[in-house]
Design a protein around this motif. Sequence first.
Motif, mmCIF file in Angstrom:
data_model
loop_
_atom_site.group_PDB
_atom_site.id
_atom_site.type_symbol
_atom_site.label_atom_id
_atom_site.label_comp_id
_atom_site.label_asym_id
_atom_site.label_seq_id
_atom_site.Cartn_x
_atom_site.Cartn_y
_atom_site.Cartn_z
ATOM 1 N N LEU A 107 54.667 29.794 17.159
ATOM 2 C CA LEU A 107 53.581 29.920 16.191
ATOM 3 C C LEU A 107 52.752 28.647 16.277
ATOM 4 O O LEU A 107 53.221 27.557 15.950
ATOM 5 C CB LEU A 107 54.131 30.115 14.786
ATOM 6 N N VAL B 276 46.823 35.006 13.185
ATOM 7 C CA VAL B 276 48.014 34.225 13.513
ATOM 8 C C VAL B 276 47.932 33.973 15.014
ATOM 9 O O VAL B 276 47.762 34.909 15.790
ATOM 10 C CB VAL B 276 49.304 35.012 13.169
ATOM 11 N N LEU C 203 49.658 32.672 18.441
ATOM 12 C CA LEU C 203 50.982 32.512 19.030
ATOM 13 C C LEU C 203 50.849 32.124 20.494
ATOM 14 O O LEU C 203 49.920 32.569 21.183
ATOM 15 C CB LEU C 203 51.760 33.832 18.949
ATOM 16 N N GLN D 80 47.869 29.335 12.010
ATOM 17 C CA GLN D 80 47.548 30.561 11.286
ATOM 18 C C GLN D 80 46.556 30.262 10.178
ATOM 19 O O GLN D 80 46.481 29.149 9.680
ATOM 20 C CB GLN D 80 48.801 31.228 10.727
ATOM 21 N N ALA E 171 46.959 37.560 16.502
ATOM 22 C CA ALA E 171 47.384 38.783 15.831
ATOM 23 C C ALA E 171 46.896 38.741 14.393
ATOM 24 O O ALA E 171 46.654 37.674 13.835
ATOM 25 C CB ALA E 171 48.901 38.904 15.858
ATOM 26 N N TRP F 221 51.775 40.561 12.280
ATOM 27 C CA TRP F 221 52.827 39.559 12.431
ATOM 28 C C TRP F 221 53.917 39.777 11.381
ATOM 29 O O TRP F 221 55.095 39.764 11.682
ATOM 30 C CB TRP F 221 52.234 38.158 12.339
ATOM 31 N N HIS F 222 53.516 40.009 10.159
ATOM 32 C CA HIS F 222 54.464 40.246 9.070
ATOM 33 C C HIS F 222 55.304 41.497 9.353
ATOM 34 O O HIS F 222 56.515 41.501 9.118
ATOM 35 C CB HIS F 222 53.724 40.385 7.738
#
Length: 56
Positions: A17, A25, A27, A20, A36, A41-42
């Motif tokens: 990560l 987000v 990565l 964000q 993303a 992501w969550h």
Amino acid sequence: MTYNLRVAGGLTEPLELVAQNRYRVFLRWRGEIVAARPQDWHTLVESGRVVEVGNG
């Protein structure tokens, strides 16, 4: 933050990560920076496919 992404066949791939914000987000995956949506992501984290490995 470092994570492992579980892929088919029980293999894992490292994810990092990078940053964000409210909209994206970011990565590092396979040496590339990918973005993303936070909701996506969550969803990955909640599904159990992404496992936190460590901080650093």
